[in-house]
Structure formats: C-alpha cells, structure tokens
Design a protein around this motif. Structure first.
Motif, mmCIF file in Angstrom:
data_model
loop_
_atom_site.group_PDB
_atom_site.id
_atom_site.type_symbol
_atom_site.label_atom_id
_atom_site.label_comp_id
_atom_site.label_asym_id
_atom_site.label_seq_id
_atom_site.Cartn_x
_atom_site.Cartn_y
_atom_site.Cartn_z
ATOM 1 N N ILE A 170 0.678 -1.023 0.058
ATOM 2 C CA ILE A 170 -0.010 0.049 -0.016
ATOM 3 C C ILE A 170 1.018 1.316 -0.083
ATOM 4 N N ALA A 171 2.032 1.233 0.681
ATOM 5 C CA ALA A 171 2.763 2.494 0.631
ATOM 6 C C ALA A 171 4.211 2.047 1.390
ATOM 7 N N VAL A 172 5.013 3.134 1.609
ATOM 8 C CA VAL A 172 6.548 2.827 2.302
ATOM 9 C C VAL A 172 6.260 3.461 3.375
ATOM 10 N N VAL A 173 6.865 3.172 4.586
ATOM 11 C CA VAL A 173 6.881 4.031 5.934
ATOM 12 C C VAL A 173 8.507 4.009 6.302
ATOM 13 N N GLY A 174 8.791 5.393 6.445
ATOM 14 C CA GLY A 174 10.254 5.463 7.071
ATOM 15 C C GLY A 174 10.148 5.462 8.585
ATOM 16 N N ILE A 175 11.007 4.948 9.336
ATOM 17 C CA ILE A 175 11.360 4.947 10.664
ATOM 18 C C ILE A 175 12.414 5.722 11.116
ATOM 19 N N VAL A 176 12.131 6.521 12.165
ATOM 20 C CA VAL A 176 13.140 7.593 12.612
ATOM 21 C C VAL A 176 13.510 7.537 14.070
ATOM 22 N N PRO A 177 14.793 7.261 14.370
ATOM 23 C CA PRO A 177 15.169 7.359 15.639
ATOM 24 C C PRO A 177 14.684 8.777 16.460
ATOM 25 N N VAL A 178 14.052 8.804 17.350
ATOM 26 C CA VAL A 178 13.434 10.046 18.033
ATOM 27 C C VAL A 178 13.884 10.040 19.601
ATOM 28 N N TYR B 64 7.762 -1.437 3.638
ATOM 29 C CA TYR B 64 6.628 -1.402 3.000
ATOM 30 C C TYR B 64 5.376 -1.674 4.108
ATOM 31 N N GLU B 65 4.457 -1.036 3.744
ATOM 32 C CA GLU B 65 3.063 -1.251 4.481
ATOM 33 C C GLU B 65 2.084 -2.204 3.611
ATOM 34 N N HIS B 66 2.196 -3.486 4.336
ATOM 35 C CA HIS B 66 1.401 -4.535 3.468
ATOM 36 C C HIS B 66 -0.138 -4.675 3.854
ATOM 37 N N GLN C 228 -4.821 1.846 -3.394
ATOM 38 C CA GLN C 228 -3.654 1.561 -4.396
ATOM 39 C C GLN C 228 -3.806 2.636 -5.604
ATOM 40 N N SER C 229 -4.925 3.218 -5.509
ATOM 41 C CA SER C 229 -5.124 4.033 -6.733
ATOM 42 C C SER C 229 -4.452 5.382 -6.947
ATOM 43 N N VAL C 230 -4.475 6.010 -8.065
ATOM 44 C CA VAL C 230 -3.322 7.063 -8.123
ATOM 45 C C VAL C 230 -3.768 8.341 -7.228
ATOM 46 N N LYS C 231 -5.087 8.406 -7.072
ATOM 47 C CA LYS C 231 -5.689 9.462 -6.374
ATOM 48 C C LYS C 231 -5.175 9.130 -4.850
ATOM 49 N N VAL C 232 -5.261 8.255 -4.163
ATOM 50 C CA VAL C 232 -4.913 8.063 -2.896
ATOM 51 C C VAL C 232 -3.572 8.020 -2.760
ATOM 52 N N GLN C 233 -2.637 7.378 -3.670
ATOM 53 C CA GLN C 233 -1.355 7.529 -3.634
ATOM 54 C C GLN C 233 -0.687 8.792 -3.790
ATOM 55 N N ASN C 234 -1.179 9.651 -4.541
ATOM 56 C CA ASN C 234 -0.592 10.857 -4.728
ATOM 57 C C ASN C 234 -1.387 11.884 -3.867
ATOM 58 N N GLY C 235 -2.311 11.660 -3.068
ATOM 59 C CA GLY C 235 -3.109 12.544 -2.170
ATOM 60 C C GLY C 235 -2.633 12.155 -0.719
ATOM 61 N N LEU C 236 -3.529 11.397 -0.221
ATOM 62 C CA LEU C 236 -3.366 10.822 1.239
ATOM 63 C C LEU C 236 -2.330 10.130 1.623
ATOM 64 N N VAL C 237 -1.666 9.390 0.946
ATOM 65 C CA VAL C 237 -0.557 8.747 1.377
ATOM 66 C C VAL C 237 0.664 9.709 1.477
ATOM 67 N N TYR D 117 3.550 9.113 4.595
ATOM 68 C CA TYR D 117 4.268 7.877 3.870
ATOM 69 C C TYR D 117 4.675 8.183 2.436
ATOM 70 N N VAL D 118 5.336 7.294 1.812
ATOM 71 C CA VAL D 118 6.053 7.326 0.406
ATOM 72 C C VAL D 118 5.187 6.486 -0.308
ATOM 73 N N SER D 119 4.568 7.011 -1.468
ATOM 74 C CA SER D 119 3.886 6.463 -2.486
ATOM 75 C C SER D 119 4.573 5.122 -3.131
ATOM 76 N N ILE D 120 3.883 3.778 -3.198
ATOM 77 C CA ILE D 120 4.509 2.658 -3.720
ATOM 78 C C ILE D 120 5.030 3.118 -5.076
ATOM 79 N N HIS D 121 4.422 4.207 -5.889
ATOM 80 C CA HIS D 121 4.776 4.491 -7.322
ATOM 81 C C HIS D 121 6.182 5.374 -7.531
ATOM 82 N N ASP D 122 6.364 5.875 -6.389
ATOM 83 C CA ASP D 122 7.571 6.750 -6.383
ATOM 84 C C ASP D 122 8.962 6.208 -6.047
#
Length: 286
Positions: free
Chosen positions: A101-109, A232-234, A253-262, A267-272
C-alpha cells in the motif's frame, strides 16, 4: 426467575445471530495490525465511505504480528503489517496475498533535552547496544540515555533491527506496544531515545527526529534509498476474499490516494519508490 433466564437466553441468541450476520455481511471489512499503518488506513476508510455509504470498515491496531496471525486464521479480512509474512514465524505466506500500500520511514527519536540532532549509524548502534550511555558522548548534554524499545511483535521494531541495527543486539529495555505510547513516553521523559514511524513523528511535533550520518529522513531520501530505515506497509488477505475488501484495497492503491492521502499523511507512495525491498532482506534498484 424463569422469565429472567428466558430473557438472558434470548439476548444471547440475538448476539449470536448478529455476529453471524456481521460475518456474512458482503460489505464488511475488518483491517487489523500495524500501528505504523493505522493512521493511513483509518483516514482512508473515512474517505472511502463518503462515496461508498454501504461500506462497513473496522480498523484496529495490535501490531504486525497480530495482523498476520489473525488474517492467517481467517478472523479478519485484512492483516496490516510492516514486515513480509515470510519474516514472521508461524505464518504460512503461501496462503496469503500481499498488497503493498505504501512505504513508511522509521526514525530514531529523542526527547529534545538530549541536545542531539544527528548521529552516525555506528553511534546509533552503540547506544542501543549499551556502549554509549550518556548524551555527552555524542555531543549532547550531560544526561543519561534511556532506551525505549518496541515489543517483540512489532513490525516497526523488526524493521529497525533489520535496517538500522543490522544484527547488533539491543540491551534489555522498557518495551512499548504502539507508536502513540512511545511518543507520549519519550516526549515526557528527558534523556530517552526510541524510534517512530514518520506519520506519528509528524503528528507529535514534540520530539526531535534524528538524521543519520547527516542524511535526513525526507520523502526523496526514502524513495532513493538514501534513508535506509524503511519498510513496506503491507495489506495481507486470504487468496479468497470478499469484493468489499478487494475494492477497498484497490482504492488505497489508486493514483488518487497514492498521490494524495499517502503523501499527505507522511508515507511514501509505492509509485515513487526507486528501489524495491525483497522478503529476504535484499534491496534492489527498480
């Protein structure tokens, strides 16, 4: 007394009938698992239902291990996970279908009182290994370091250990189940260090996210694999699932959600993504 017993029996029967009705409801989708993924799925479900009023979507956390276990058992429609099913002991990945669905970055805080904004990868590993115990050893304040780790079933922890620690064993430390709990504890406790998914860090605004070797956890750096702590966010489903579940996943997985809400949610779009991670831990250029 008999009347009272009869009322109880009727009530139980209604609950059973209701449960069966929900299970067989063709519009029902239950999505359970990763707390790193939860904000995206929750907001997506709200947006989706605006144009699909009949949709009945329930979203819960519980961790990646819980999501994978419950979808494997057929208890839920979707198991949300930060890790591949192949990485979880006791899960037969061949029985499941992986929807990225997306990619998520993990960050030390860290708590901002530490006075540190950047660490080398070696320093980060030495902190979690217990070799560095005071922030002054890495250019910060004279303050003891307290580690907050994630629980063993956490996909965020698995990602952090695999991509950041790379075999370095973390010292025994307090463990917490969810990103939100980590946020609260680190925000309130001077000297603490942990790690969060970027969407939670964006929401928090009380923590100091760290750069690693002067590389920031930006959208572009994750997409180019310059920031290497990501997963990945599976969404995992059984091979046979209902149409409502398929449509909801297609929507995510639609372009609308990937380019918008994701993107908006952090999060990082799987398309990018310019790189692809494999279940065996390898990362290859697309």
């Amino acid at each position: 007394m008999k009347k009272y017993s009869l009322l109880i029996a009727m009530g139980l029967l209604l609950l059973i009938i209701s449960g069966c009705g929900n299970k067989n409801n063709p519009n029902k989708v239950t999505s359970v698992g990763s707390t790193a993924m939860q904000p995206l799925v929750e907001q997506s479900s709200l947006d989706y239902k605006k144009n699909n009023e009949a949709a009945n979507i329930t979203v819960q956390g519980g961790g990646s291990g819980t999501g994978l276990s419950q979808v494997s058992q057929g208890a839920v429609s979707i198991g949300n996970s930060d890790v591949f099913a192949e990485e979880k002991e006791g899960i037969n990945a061949k029985d499941l279908v992986d929807h990225k669905i997306a990619v998520v970055g993990i960050v030390p805080v860290v708590n901002p009182s530490a006075g540190v904004k950047n660490l080398s990868l070696k320093q980060l590993r030495d902190i979690f290994a217990g070799k560095i115990t005071n922030w002054k050893q890495v250019g910060g304040k004279n303050q003891a370091i307290t580690i907050i780790n994630r629980s063993q079933g956490s996909g965020t922890r698995s990602t952090f250990e695999k991509t950041a620690l790379k075999g370095v064993k973390s010292v025994k430390a307090q463990e917490q189940d969810a990103n939100g709990t980590v946020d609260k504890i680190v925000s309130a406790t001077p000297g603490t260090i942990s790690y969060l998914s970027i969407p939670y860090l964006r929401i928090s605004k009380k923590l100091q996210g760290l750069s690693i070797d002067n590389v920031k956890p930006s959208y572009e750096n994750i997409a180019q694999n310059k920031w290497k702590i990501w997963s990945y966010e599976h969404m995992y489903t059984k091979k046979k699932t209902n149409q409502a579940t398929k449509k909801f996943i297609d929507y995510l997985q639609s372009v609308k959600v990937q380019n918008g809400l994701v993107r908006e949610a952090g999060y990082v779009s799987i398309h990018d993504m310019k790189f692809e991670a494999l279940a065996d831990g390898k990362v290859i250029k697309k």
